[in-house]
Design a protein around this motif. Sequence first.
Motif, PDB file in Angstrom:
ATOM      1  N   ARG A 174       5.258  18.013 -34.089  1.00 27.49           N
ATOM      2  CA  ARG A 174       6.753  18.126 -33.036  1.00 27.49           C
ATOM      3  C   ARG A 174       7.178  19.487 -33.101  1.00 27.49           C
ATOM      4  O   ARG A 174       8.102  19.369 -31.781  1.00 27.49           O
ATOM      5  CB  ARG A 174       7.798  17.510 -32.865  1.00 27.49           C
ATOM      6  CG  ARG A 174       7.457  15.961 -33.319  1.00 27.49           C
ATOM      7  CD  ARG A 174       8.997  15.092 -33.077  1.00 27.49           C
ATOM      8  NE  ARG A 174       9.304  14.751 -34.400  1.00 27.49           N
ATOM      9  CZ  ARG A 174       9.536  13.934 -35.474  1.00 27.49           C
ATOM     10  NH1 ARG A 174       7.605  12.673 -35.419  1.00 27.49           N
ATOM     11  NH2 ARG A 174       9.367  13.709 -36.822  1.00 27.49           N
TER      12      ARG A 174
ATOM     13  N   HIS B 230       4.157  20.553 -29.821  1.00 27.25           N
ATOM     14  CA  HIS B 230       4.601  19.531 -28.701  1.00 27.25           C
ATOM     15  C   HIS B 230       5.752  18.444 -28.832  1.00 27.25           C
ATOM     16  O   HIS B 230       5.609  18.004 -30.084  1.00 27.25           O
ATOM     17  CB  HIS B 230       3.948  18.559 -28.327  1.00 27.25           C
ATOM     18  CG  HIS B 230       3.643  19.024 -26.713  1.00 27.25           C
ATOM     19  ND1 HIS B 230       4.240  16.999 -26.957  1.00 27.25           N
ATOM     20  CD2 HIS B 230       3.054  19.275 -26.135  1.00 27.25           C
ATOM     21  CE1 HIS B 230       3.774  16.901 -25.404  1.00 27.25           C
ATOM     22  NE2 HIS B 230       4.062  18.053 -24.662  1.00 27.25           N
ATOM     23  N   PRO B 231       6.918  18.589 -28.089  1.00 27.91           N
ATOM     24  CA  PRO B 231       7.347  17.104 -28.328  1.00 27.91           C
ATOM     25  C   PRO B 231       7.218  15.893 -29.028  1.00 27.91           C
ATOM     26  O   PRO B 231       7.934  14.906 -29.736  1.00 27.91           O
ATOM     27  CB  PRO B 231       9.012  17.991 -27.207  1.00 27.91           C
ATOM     28  CG  PRO B 231       8.035  19.150 -26.370  1.00 27.91           C
ATOM     29  CD  PRO B 231       6.842  19.266 -26.457  1.00 27.91           C
ATOM     30  N   LEU B 232       6.571  15.523 -28.279  1.00 27.66           N
ATOM     31  CA  LEU B 232       6.090  14.020 -28.101  1.00 27.66           C
ATOM     32  C   LEU B 232       5.377  13.867 -30.148  1.00 27.66           C
ATOM     33  O   LEU B 232       5.513  13.438 -30.146  1.00 27.66           O
ATOM     34  CB  LEU B 232       4.862  13.825 -27.608  1.00 27.66           C
ATOM     35  CG  LEU B 232       5.801  13.493 -26.209  1.00 27.66           C
ATOM     36  CD1 LEU B 232       4.365  13.541 -24.766  1.00 27.66           C
ATOM     37  CD2 LEU B 232       6.790  12.727 -26.274  1.00 27.66           C
ATOM     38  N   GLY B 233       4.570  15.372 -30.449  1.00 24.62           N
ATOM     39  CA  GLY B 233       4.216  14.797 -31.600  1.00 24.62           C
ATOM     40  C   GLY B 233       2.485  14.525 -31.640  1.00 24.62           C
ATOM     41  O   GLY B 233       2.359  14.246 -32.804  1.00 24.62           O
ATOM     42  N   LYS B 234       2.204  14.496 -30.469  1.00 25.47           N
ATOM     43  CA  LYS B 234       0.936  14.281 -30.096  1.00 25.47           C
ATOM     44  C   LYS B 234      -0.718  14.309 -30.707  1.00 25.47           C
ATOM     45  O   LYS B 234      -0.312  15.916 -30.309  1.00 25.47           O
ATOM     46  CB  LYS B 234       0.672  12.806 -29.194  1.00 25.47           C
ATOM     47  CG  LYS B 234       1.900  11.668 -29.296  1.00 25.47           C
ATOM     48  CD  LYS B 234       2.387  11.821 -28.085  1.00 25.47           C
ATOM     49  CE  LYS B 234       0.258  10.382 -27.285  1.00 25.47           C
ATOM     50  NZ  LYS B 234       0.424   9.908 -26.094  1.00 25.47           N
TER      51      LYS B 234
ATOM     52  N   ALA C 172      -1.592  19.394 -23.682  1.00 27.19           N
ATOM     53  CA  ALA C 172      -1.220  18.253 -23.939  1.00 27.19           C
ATOM     54  C   ALA C 172      -2.423  17.345 -23.418  1.00 27.19           C
ATOM     55  O   ALA C 172      -2.131  17.334 -22.342  1.00 27.19           O
ATOM     56  CB  ALA C 172      -0.010  17.399 -24.781  1.00 27.19           C
ATOM     57  N   GLU C 173      -2.715  16.646 -23.977  1.00 24.78           N
ATOM     58  CA  GLU C 173      -3.374  15.185 -22.998  1.00 24.78           C
ATOM     59  C   GLU C 173      -4.840  15.566 -22.633  1.00 24.78           C
ATOM     60  O   GLU C 173      -5.703  16.048 -22.125  1.00 24.78           O
ATOM     61  CB  GLU C 173      -2.344  14.847 -21.987  1.00 24.78           C
ATOM     62  CG  GLU C 173      -1.289  14.715 -21.506  1.00 24.78           C
ATOM     63  CD  GLU C 173      -1.982  12.695 -22.499  1.00 24.78           C
ATOM     64  OE1 GLU C 173      -2.675  12.123 -22.034  1.00 24.78           O
ATOM     65  OE2 GLU C 173      -0.136  12.215 -23.293  1.00 24.78           O
TER      66      GLU C 173
END
Length: 223
Positions: free
Chosen positions: A45, A48-52, A64-65
């Motif tokens: 996190r 990236h805020p989603l922590g993914k 991301a993605e």
Amino acid sequence: MIVVHHLNHSRSQRVLWALEELQVPYEIRRYERDRESMLAPPELRQVHPLGKSPVITDGALTLAESGAILEYLVDRHGPARLAPPPGTPERVQYTYWMHYAEGSLMPPLLLKLVFDQIEKAKMPFIARPFARAIAHKVKSAFVLPQIKRHLDYLEAHLADRDWFAGRDFSAADIQMSFPLEAAAARGGLNASRPRLMAFLERIHARPAYQRALAQGGPFEIVG
């Protein structure tokens, strides 16, 4: 330099593979899943805020993605190598499969994973038969038929081609790899669909795929 924030046993393996295909230098920063929950650690996190995962950083860019990352890498470092030319029918197919992989194929596979876990989860004795009955009903009535429909569709698509977007290997095949590997691990993909199994054999044999495994470490489908 591109930095791949690499979570073990995750979709970020596709990003390493794409970079190896493109022969682009990169750095790996490693993150380990929680052994109990199998979730990504909170340190992600901070990236990236989603922590993914996957997520890359490239200078000031954080992205991301899987599909977005692959398109960014191909557009910047090798559109002629891993994407069909713009304006061609193959490019339309390429775009379709880049989105289909996560938008259409992964959701029923993830639902099967969730309901499989519900069936195996520890819970009060009185609740167990109800939870398992609901999970079984959802899987049998919706999830498994959906997975079968997708796998039949994909098997038919490969009837006259080796790769998803046309005659040549592309980033669309990299994007499609994870859901098909997930289907082989837990979604019923087996020798009854020989074209899909042959596709997995072809990608696993690619030198860049092997190099990515060597860089990323052991890879198993866990989520």
